[in-house]
Design a protein around this motif. Structure first.
Motif, PDB file in Angstrom:
ATOM      1  N   GLU A 179      16.618  16.265  -2.992  1.00  0.00           N
ATOM      2  CA  GLU A 179      17.461  15.329  -3.748  1.00  0.00           C
ATOM      3  C   GLU A 179      16.897  15.102  -5.148  1.00  0.00           C
ATOM      4  N   CYS A 181      14.851  17.151  -6.817  1.00  0.00           N
ATOM      5  CA  CYS A 181      14.967  18.400  -7.586  1.00  0.00           C
ATOM      6  C   CYS A 181      16.378  18.594  -8.127  1.00  0.00           C
ATOM      7  N   GLN A 182      17.357  18.269  -7.315  1.00  0.00           N
ATOM      8  CA  GLN A 182      18.745  18.436  -7.748  1.00  0.00           C
ATOM      9  C   GLN A 182      19.102  17.469  -8.879  1.00  0.00           C
ATOM     10  N   LYS A 185      17.216  18.649 -11.998  1.00  0.00           N
ATOM     11  CA  LYS A 185      17.483  20.053 -12.360  1.00  0.00           C
ATOM     12  C   LYS A 185      16.237  20.937 -12.240  1.00  0.00           C
ATOM     13  N   THR A 187      14.090  23.754 -10.163  1.00  0.00           N
ATOM     14  CA  THR A 187      14.325  24.822  -9.184  1.00  0.00           C
ATOM     15  C   THR A 187      13.215  24.766  -8.137  1.00  0.00           C
TER      16      THR A 187
END
Length: 246
Positions: A179, A181-182, A185, A187
């Motif tokens: 969550e 990382c998303q 942004k 990877t």
């Protein structure tokens, strides 16, 4: 019905105190003895009823899971009037997490009651939570919802539910990391491979990369456990950044 007699007679003399010990756990005397026998019968016993249907605890798990979720949902609804649907759902998930149910089943030593052709040492951790769910399912079929509610209040809610502590409890470090990382942004990649060590049980190793850089490694007896361990180590490496985003 002959199959009920078979299950009742299938337990060894060593288990003569089965219902005495079970009564201490339940807090009441069981009415339908056969349903509790079923709650502790592993599928490896290969017992079937007169119609050829398997008799084991797996279907009772399904019932128990639903009842536990229902009781906990009602409790949280009353206890946390300010909580919206998302908050209540997340809190319920923390209470009925597999890890928590496993601990409950282990504390009650439910595995001691299991009838199985598989050595108990070969069972994974989830057997404890599965048996706890099956026991709740048996209570529901034997005595109804109110008895389940009382049992769950006694064994789960009163000794284990602390709203403030639960708010800070992490169910899945992997989900939390993904969550983050998303949102930011970043990877990420969980590189899983079979570990050919000298252990008796097969192990898996994981390398977790973040933006192309290895940030943690872990090893466990399943891919899921290895990924969770790697995610937990990464979480503590980036704890300030992740918690500030919550």
């Amino acid at each position: 019905m002959s199959f009920i007699r078979n299950i009742l007679n299938s337990r060894s003399p060593v288990d003569g105190n089965f219902f005495v010990q079970l009564k201490e756990i339940l807090g009441f005397k069981p009415k339908s003895k056969s349903i509790y026998i079923t709650a502790f019968t592993h599928r490896s016993m290969n017992i079937k009823d007169d119609k050829g249907n398997p008799i084991n605890y797996e279907r009772l798990e399904f019932v128990g899971d639903a009842i536990i979720g229902s009781v906990i949902a009602a409790y949280l609804f009353e206890k946390v009037p300010h909580g919206d649907e998302g908050y209540l759902t997340k809190m319920r998930s923390k209470v009925v997490s597999r890890e928590h149910l496993n601990k409950l089943g282990e504390e009650l030593r439910l595995i001691d009651f299991v009838e199985s052709r598989i050595p108990k040492s070969n069972f994974g951790d989830n057997i404890h939570g599965n048996l706890f769910e099956a026991l709740v399912g048996a209570i529901y079929l034997d005595r109804g919802y109110k008895f389940c509610e009382k049992f769950i209040n006694t064994r789960v809610i009163n000794p284990h539910i602390d709203i403030e502590a639960l708010e800070g409890k992490v169910i899945s470090y992997k989900s939390l990391l993904i969550e983050w990382c998303q949102k930011e942004k970043h990877t990420f990649d969980f590189q899983v491979y079979e570990d050919t060590g000298k252990d008796e049980l097969k192990h898996f190793s994981v390398k977790l990369t973040l933006n192309g850089k290895v940030v943690s490694k872990a090893r466990a007896t399943s891919k899921k456990k290895a990924e969770e361990k790697a995610a937990k180590r990464a979480f503590f490496a980036f704890q300030n950044e992740i918690t500030n985003l919550q």
